[in-house]
Design a protein around this motif. Structure first.
Motif, PDB file in Angstrom:
ATOM      1  N   MET A   1      36.903  36.812 100.224  1.00  0.00           N
ATOM      2  CA  MET A   1      36.799  35.388  99.917  1.00  0.00           C
ATOM      3  C   MET A   1      38.167  34.847  99.532  1.00  0.00           C
ATOM      4  O   MET A   1      38.859  35.429  98.697  1.00  0.00           O
ATOM      5  N   THR A   2      38.572  33.743 100.150  1.00  0.00           N
ATOM      6  CA  THR A   2      39.854  33.134  99.819  1.00  0.00           C
ATOM      7  C   THR A   2      39.731  32.336  98.522  1.00  0.00           C
ATOM      8  O   THR A   2      38.619  32.066  98.031  1.00  0.00           O
ATOM      9  N   ALA A   3      40.873  31.917  97.969  1.00  0.00           N
ATOM     10  CA  ALA A   3      40.844  31.093  96.760  1.00  0.00           C
ATOM     11  C   ALA A   3      40.102  29.789  97.024  1.00  0.00           C
ATOM     12  O   ALA A   3      39.318  29.308  96.192  1.00  0.00           O
ATOM     13  N   ALA A   4      40.347  29.191  98.203  1.00  0.00           N
ATOM     14  CA  ALA A   4      39.639  27.952  98.541  1.00  0.00           C
ATOM     15  C   ALA A   4      38.135  28.193  98.622  1.00  0.00           C
ATOM     16  O   ALA A   4      37.339  27.336  98.184  1.00  0.00           O
ATOM     17  N   ASP A   5      37.729  29.343  99.172  1.00  0.00           N
ATOM     18  CA  ASP A   5      36.305  29.689  99.213  1.00  0.00           C
ATOM     19  C   ASP A   5      35.720  29.705  97.805  1.00  0.00           C
ATOM     20  O   ASP A   5      34.651  29.140  97.542  1.00  0.00           O
ATOM     21  N   GLY A   6      36.411  30.407  96.909  1.00  0.00           N
ATOM     22  CA  GLY A   6      35.900  30.542  95.548  1.00  0.00           C
ATOM     23  C   GLY A   6      35.753  29.212  94.850  1.00  0.00           C
ATOM     24  O   GLY A   6      34.729  28.940  94.197  1.00  0.00           O
ATOM     25  N   VAL A   7      36.777  28.361  94.961  1.00  0.00           N
ATOM     26  CA  VAL A   7      36.706  27.041  94.332  1.00  0.00           C
ATOM     27  C   VAL A   7      35.589  26.218  94.959  1.00  0.00           C
ATOM     28  O   VAL A   7      34.817  25.541  94.257  1.00  0.00           O
ATOM     29  N   LEU A   8      35.476  26.291  96.275  1.00  0.00           N
ATOM     30  CA  LEU A   8      34.456  25.519  96.980  1.00  0.00           C
ATOM     31  C   LEU A   8      33.055  25.932  96.552  1.00  0.00           C
ATOM     32  O   LEU A   8      32.208  25.082  96.239  1.00  0.00           O
ATOM     33  N   VAL A   9      32.785  27.221  96.526  1.00  0.00           N
ATOM     34  CA  VAL A   9      31.454  27.706  96.162  1.00  0.00           C
ATOM     35  C   VAL A   9      31.103  27.305  94.731  1.00  0.00           C
ATOM     36  O   VAL A   9      29.994  26.813  94.453  1.00  0.00           O
ATOM     37  N   ALA A  10      32.048  27.497  93.805  1.00  0.00           N
ATOM     38  CA  ALA A  10      31.783  27.142  92.406  1.00  0.00           C
ATOM     39  C   ALA A  10      31.544  25.647  92.244  1.00  0.00           C
ATOM     40  O   ALA A  10      30.620  25.219  91.534  1.00  0.00           O
ATOM     41  N   ALA A  11      32.361  24.822  92.917  1.00  0.00           N
ATOM     42  CA  ALA A  11      32.221  23.372  92.787  1.00  0.00           C
ATOM     43  C   ALA A  11      30.915  22.878  93.393  1.00  0.00           C
ATOM     44  O   ALA A  11      30.237  22.008  92.821  1.00  0.00           O
ATOM     45  N   LEU A  12      30.533  23.431  94.548  1.00  0.00           N
ATOM     46  CA  LEU A  12      29.273  23.016  95.162  1.00  0.00           C
ATOM     47  C   LEU A  12      28.084  23.414  94.291  1.00  0.00           C
ATOM     48  O   LEU A  12      27.123  22.636  94.139  1.00  0.00           O
ATOM     49  N   ALA A  13      28.132  24.619  93.750  1.00  0.00           N
ATOM     50  CA  ALA A  13      27.042  25.052  92.873  1.00  0.00           C
ATOM     51  C   ALA A  13      26.927  24.145  91.653  1.00  0.00           C
ATOM     52  O   ALA A  13      25.815  23.762  91.237  1.00  0.00           O
TER      53      ALA A  13
END
Length: 548
Positions: A1-13
């Motif tokens: 998982m890229t950093a952008a992936d991690g931020v995206l998943v957390a923000a969407l949740a």
């Protein structure tokens, strides 16, 4: 998982959770901030070749739109619709998360050999052949070669990405265009390998056993990086040729890009539009061996253009590429950047290997080049026809994907006992199945593309549809185990228990493939009929060796 992936998943949740908590103090602010972060992270990820983050950006934008519409309805005295909007947002978030989860960004499995792995790219130019495929008249044949080898990387050195940034914009996107979606593999620029670029050759490396490799049709040199790194970690020098024009766009070390031949693109698109010619389907799906043999003897010369491109155009080009590269390496006619690795490599006796169409090329090489000492074909057919009904002069390892998948790919229902598309190749028909050095096996629940690295880049259930339902560790583990042990046994001369050791380890997934039925069928024919068919076979060999 890229950093952008991690931020995206957390923000969407967070955005979805806050949306559902109607009485949360400052709810609208939390939702808006989380959605803005989702939008930004998704757009950045998409810009950074991680197209899977684009649905997350869309979900963040929809969240902001839903929030604005809700406020607009309240301002006009209308009642919001939290259930409907929540369901729609939940669906958008689920799609966004699925895109990230289904296409993971994980480094390749580490090779298990005792040595670190170096990797170098270099260009070889065949000035004797000009105007090949898409090249202009008078332009020499330019080839990219990638070599993996045992190395001593410097402290702090970092392995290369699966595709570097330039390859992600050229090679990866070109391959994606063939599949109908250009960005498909570009995100692999975030996947780490275990090959250290330009790392020094391992001290006291001695003479390295050599394997030469060709990728599949429209593929690229690094398509089986996991296998290459494993061989190199066990002391091999592995040279992969990228067949310009018939490959994904080829980025040379100079920065120049050899494009994919428009003729190849036309051939592939026409094949998708028209389906396979009926003669080709009969050649490889008919259960009746008489019908199957007759069709295979006619395939090369009776299939019309552009469906015959691989047989008429590509087969001789790839064979000439491999022979030229071997000659140049053996002569030391290489750039200074790889001279030390080439000088340490033993080219008098080599292993020849290929995947798919590259496997066919490797088989043809071993019919004409005495430097071939052992042959590996990873689910490739016989499109060169020189090994047709002829004994391959060296040990062979033929690894098939599940043959049931091959029948389905051709639009046919698999019979109870599926037959191999290479039933008539690599051995004389009167003795096929009798040579102990010819090893044919089938990897259960795998599909053709599952014998490349690609099965590592997609999660189930999508992976099952594209690459096979065998576990990922099996899809890569079987070729790794069998190929290394095969070359160790026949190229290095090691007494390592091949192939019994590997069959015991993967017995639930791998079955030997027996061609005895072909031998019995052939020997049951009257001598006159066998003689007539043998004449047709000899005519096919003559055609295959004639200049085209």
């Amino acid at each position: 998982m890229t950093a952008a992936d991690g931020v995206l998943v957390a923000a969407l949740a967070l955005a979805l959770l806050a949306w559902c908590m109607r009485r949360l103090p400052g709810r609208d602010v939390v939702v808006a901030l989380a959605a803005l972060v989702s939008l930004g992270a998704g757009l950045y990820g998409a810009w950074d070749q991680r197209w899977q983050d684009a649905p997350g950006a869309l979900a963040g934008g929809l969240c902001l739109l839903a929030l604005a519409l809700g406020r607009w309805r309240r301002a006009r005295g209308r009642r919001p619709r939290p259930l409907l909007s929540g369901l729609l947002l939940g669906l958008a978030v689920a799609v966004a998360l699925a895109a990230v989860v289904l296409f993971p960004v994980d480094d390749l499995p580490a090779p298990d050999g005792p040595f670190a792995v170096g990797v170098r790219d270099f260009e070889l130019v065949d000035r004797r052949r000009t105007g090949v495929l898409q090249a202009a008249p008078g332009e020499p044949r330019r080839l990219l070669v990638r070599v993996w080898y045992p190395a001593d990387p410097a402290p702090g050195a970092r392995p290369r990405a699966y595709f570097d940034a330039a390859e992600a914009r050229s090679t990866a996107r070109g391959f994606g265009e063939v599949m109908g979606f250009a960005p498909m593999l570009a995100y692999l620029t975030h996947v780490g390998t275990h090959g250290y670029p330009d790392a020094p050759l391992r001290a006291a490396a001695g003479r390295l056993p050599v394997v030469l490799f060709s990728h599949g049709y429209a593929g690229y040199a690094g398509s089986n990086t996991v296998l290459m790194e494993r061989l190199a970690s066990h002391g091999y020098a592995v040279y992969a040729v990228q067949h310009s024009g018939d490959a994904s766009p080829t980025r040379l070390p100079s920065g120049a890009v050899e494009p994919m031949d428009p003729g190849l693109v036309e051939h592939l698109r026409q094949a998708l539009a028209d389906g396979l010619p009926p003669l080709l389907r009969r050649a490889y799906t008919e259960d009746d061996l008489d019908v199957r043999l007759d069709a295979q003897l006619r395939v090369a010369r009776e299939i019309p253009a552009p469906a015959n491109r691989a047989l008429w155009t590509s087969a001789p080009v790839w064979l000439a590429d491999r022979l030229f590269v071997h000659d140049a390496l053996q002569a030391g006619a290489v750039p200074a950047s790889v001279a030390e690795v080439v000088a340490a490599s033993a080219f008098a006796r080599v292993g020849e290997m290929g995947m798919s169409f590259g496997g066919s090329t490797a088989g043809a090489v071993c019919q004409v080049d005495r430097r071939c000492a052992a042959l590996v074909n990873l689910d490739g057919g016989d499109f060169h026809f020189t090994p047709f009904a002829a004994d391959v002069p060296v040990p062979l390892l033929m690894i098939h994907a599940d043959l049931r998948g091959f029948y389905r790919m051709l639009g046919a229902t698999p019979p109870a006992t599926p037959r191999s598309f290479n039933d008539f190749s690599y051995e004389r028909l009167d003795a096929t199945g009798l040579r102990p050095s010819v090893h044919r096996l089938v990897l259960r629940d795998s599909l053709h593309a599952g014998l490349t690295d690609n099965g590592l880049f997609v999660r189930r259930p999508l992976r099952d549809l594209l690459f096979g339902s065998a576990p990922g560790a099996v899809l890569t583990g079987v070729p790794n185990a069998f190929v290394l042990a095969f070359f160790d046994h026949y190229l290095r001369g090691l007494d390592n228990g091949f192939p019994q050791v590997q069959y015991r380890r993967y017995g639930d997934w791998v079955q030997p493939y027996d061609t005895a039925a072909v031998r019995h069928w052939w020997l049951a024919k009257p001598p006159a009929e066998r003689a007539a068919l043998q004449q047709r076979i000899d005519d096919l060999h003559a055609w295959a060796r004639a200049p085209r």
